[in-house]
Design an enzyme around this catalytic site. Sequence first.
Site, PDB file in Angstrom:
ATOM      1  N   HIS A 255      48.650  42.886  36.478  1.00 49.50           N
ATOM      2  CA  HIS A 255      47.542  43.839  36.296  1.00 49.50           C
ATOM      3  C   HIS A 255      47.746  44.653  35.016  1.00 49.50           C
ATOM      4  O   HIS A 255      46.818  44.853  34.242  1.00 49.50           O
ATOM      5  CB  HIS A 255      47.463  44.820  37.478  1.00 49.50           C
ATOM      6  CG  HIS A 255      47.126  44.187  38.798  1.00 49.50           C
ATOM      7  ND1 HIS A 255      47.853  44.403  39.941  1.00 49.50           N
ATOM      8  CD2 HIS A 255      46.125  43.340  39.151  1.00 49.50           C
ATOM      9  CE1 HIS A 255      47.315  43.736  40.947  1.00 49.50           C
ATOM     10  NE2 HIS A 255      46.263  43.069  40.494  1.00 49.50           N
TER      11      HIS A 255
ATOM     12  N   LYS B 223      39.713  45.960  54.881  1.00 46.10           N
ATOM     13  CA  LYS B 223      41.093  45.516  54.713  1.00 46.10           C
ATOM     14  C   LYS B 223      42.059  46.618  55.120  1.00 46.10           C
ATOM     15  O   LYS B 223      41.755  47.802  55.002  1.00 46.10           O
ATOM     16  CB  LYS B 223      41.362  45.181  53.241  1.00 46.10           C
ATOM     17  CG  LYS B 223      40.898  43.808  52.804  1.00 46.10           C
ATOM     18  CD  LYS B 223      41.476  43.502  51.425  1.00 46.10           C
ATOM     19  CE  LYS B 223      40.883  42.250  50.822  1.00 46.10           C
ATOM     20  NZ  LYS B 223      41.317  42.060  49.427  1.00 46.10           N
TER      21      LYS B 223
ATOM     22  N   ARG C 113      44.373  33.801  36.530  1.00 44.60           N
ATOM     23  CA  ARG C 113      45.749  33.292  36.458  1.00 44.60           C
ATOM     24  C   ARG C 113      45.769  31.783  36.376  1.00 44.60           C
ATOM     25  O   ARG C 113      46.526  31.192  35.625  1.00 44.60           O
ATOM     26  CB  ARG C 113      46.551  33.712  37.695  1.00 44.60           C
ATOM     27  CG  ARG C 113      46.902  35.173  37.726  1.00 44.60           C
ATOM     28  CD  ARG C 113      47.374  35.595  39.075  1.00 44.60           C
ATOM     29  NE  ARG C 113      46.342  35.365  40.081  1.00 44.60           N
ATOM     30  CZ  ARG C 113      46.352  35.832  41.309  1.00 44.60           C
ATOM     31  NH1 ARG C 113      47.382  36.535  41.717  1.00 44.60           N
ATOM     32  NH2 ARG C 113      45.372  35.595  42.137  1.00 44.60           N
TER      33      ARG C 113
ATOM     34  N   SER D  97      49.760  40.439  44.192  1.00 41.13           N
ATOM     35  CA  SER D  97      50.152  41.574  45.038  1.00 41.13           C
ATOM     36  C   SER D  97      50.619  41.077  46.402  1.00 41.13           C
ATOM     37  O   SER D  97      51.542  41.634  46.994  1.00 41.13           O
ATOM     38  CB  SER D  97      48.969  42.527  45.220  1.00 41.13           C
ATOM     39  OG  SER D  97      48.575  43.073  43.997  1.00 41.13           O
TER      40      SER D  97
HETATM   41  O1  PNS Z   1      41.877  42.653  43.515  1.00 41.05           O
HETATM   42  P1  PNS Z   1      40.784  41.937  44.270  1.00 41.05           P
HETATM   43  O2  PNS Z   1      40.910  42.184  45.753  1.00 41.05           O
HETATM   44  O3  PNS Z   1      40.723  40.482  43.935  1.00 41.05           O
HETATM   45  O4  PNS Z   1      39.384  42.616  43.780  1.00 41.05           O
HETATM   46  C1  PNS Z   1      38.148  42.168  44.300  1.00 41.05           C
HETATM   47  C2  PNS Z   1      37.003  43.096  43.872  1.00 41.05           C
HETATM   48  C3  PNS Z   1      37.334  44.544  44.174  1.00 41.05           C
HETATM   49  C4  PNS Z   1      36.747  42.963  42.381  1.00 41.05           C
HETATM   50  C5  PNS Z   1      35.711  42.642  44.640  1.00 41.05           C
HETATM   51  O5  PNS Z   1      36.030  42.467  45.975  1.00 41.05           O
HETATM   52  C6  PNS Z   1      34.578  43.641  44.539  1.00 41.05           C
HETATM   53  O6  PNS Z   1      34.009  43.849  43.486  1.00 41.05           O
HETATM   54  N1  PNS Z   1      34.243  44.278  45.680  1.00 41.05           N
HETATM   55  C7  PNS Z   1      33.200  45.290  45.751  1.00 41.05           C
HETATM   56  C8  PNS Z   1      32.049  44.821  46.650  1.00 41.05           C
HETATM   57  C9  PNS Z   1      31.070  43.983  45.864  1.00 41.05           C
HETATM   58  O7  PNS Z   1      30.473  44.423  44.904  1.00 41.05           O
HETATM   59  N2  PNS Z   1      30.908  42.735  46.314  1.00 41.05           N
HETATM   60  C10 PNS Z   1      29.980  41.827  45.666  1.00 41.05           C
HETATM   61  C11 PNS Z   1      30.658  40.956  44.647  1.00 41.05           C
HETATM   62  S1  PNS Z   1      30.603  39.334  45.237  1.00 41.05           S
END
Ligand code: PNS
Length: 163
Positions: A17, A41, A90, A129
């Site tokens: 990150h 979560k 990645r 993570s």
């Molecule tokens: O670190 P992560 O868990 O891979 O991050 C995922 C994240 C936070 C980028 C994604 O889950 C997100 O944007 N969630 C917010 C809800 C949202 O907008 N969902 C629609 C996108 S498909």
Amino acid sequence: MRKAIYPGSFDPMTYGHLDIIQRAAKIFDELTVSVLNNKLKTPLFSVEERVKILQKAVADMPNVKVESFSGLLVDYAKSRDVPVVIRGLRAITDFEYELQNAQTNAKLSRGELDTMFLTTSLEYAYLSSSSVKEIASFNGDISMCVPDFVAELVYQKYGFLKK
Ligand code: PNS
């Protein structure tokens, strides 16, 4: 001013990150690292703890700030008037999920929110993570994955002293 958001769970923040943050901060005038407050979560660290960890890690980066958000990313980005989301890639396994999210966000925002992918530096390509948490839960060595102060906090969560 070129502004971007780097959203994620950051549970916990890893060197992978940090690598993306450092590189995005060179491309954009202002980068906001945004921790998702996801009620679905059960994280290891609370949102407040994750924000604090990130704030400490970016303390020497003047154009980077850290916030938390809940709800849809498109709504949050609009409220901050930010047109670009940064995500790290990645490996090819990340691609399908990230492409789908990017396209969903483009659609939901009616083309106003773009996603820019930065490829994670090779030395961190294996990092996640989840693996940091799994290794630490068995008191394994996570010093190559996260800064020392983060490792200490992770071990504390699992009831171990710092290795
Ligand atoms: O670190 P992560 O868990 O891979 O991050 C995922 C994240 C936070 C980028 C994604 O889950 C997100 O944007 N969630 C917010 C809800 C949202 O907008 N969902 C629609 C996108 S498909």
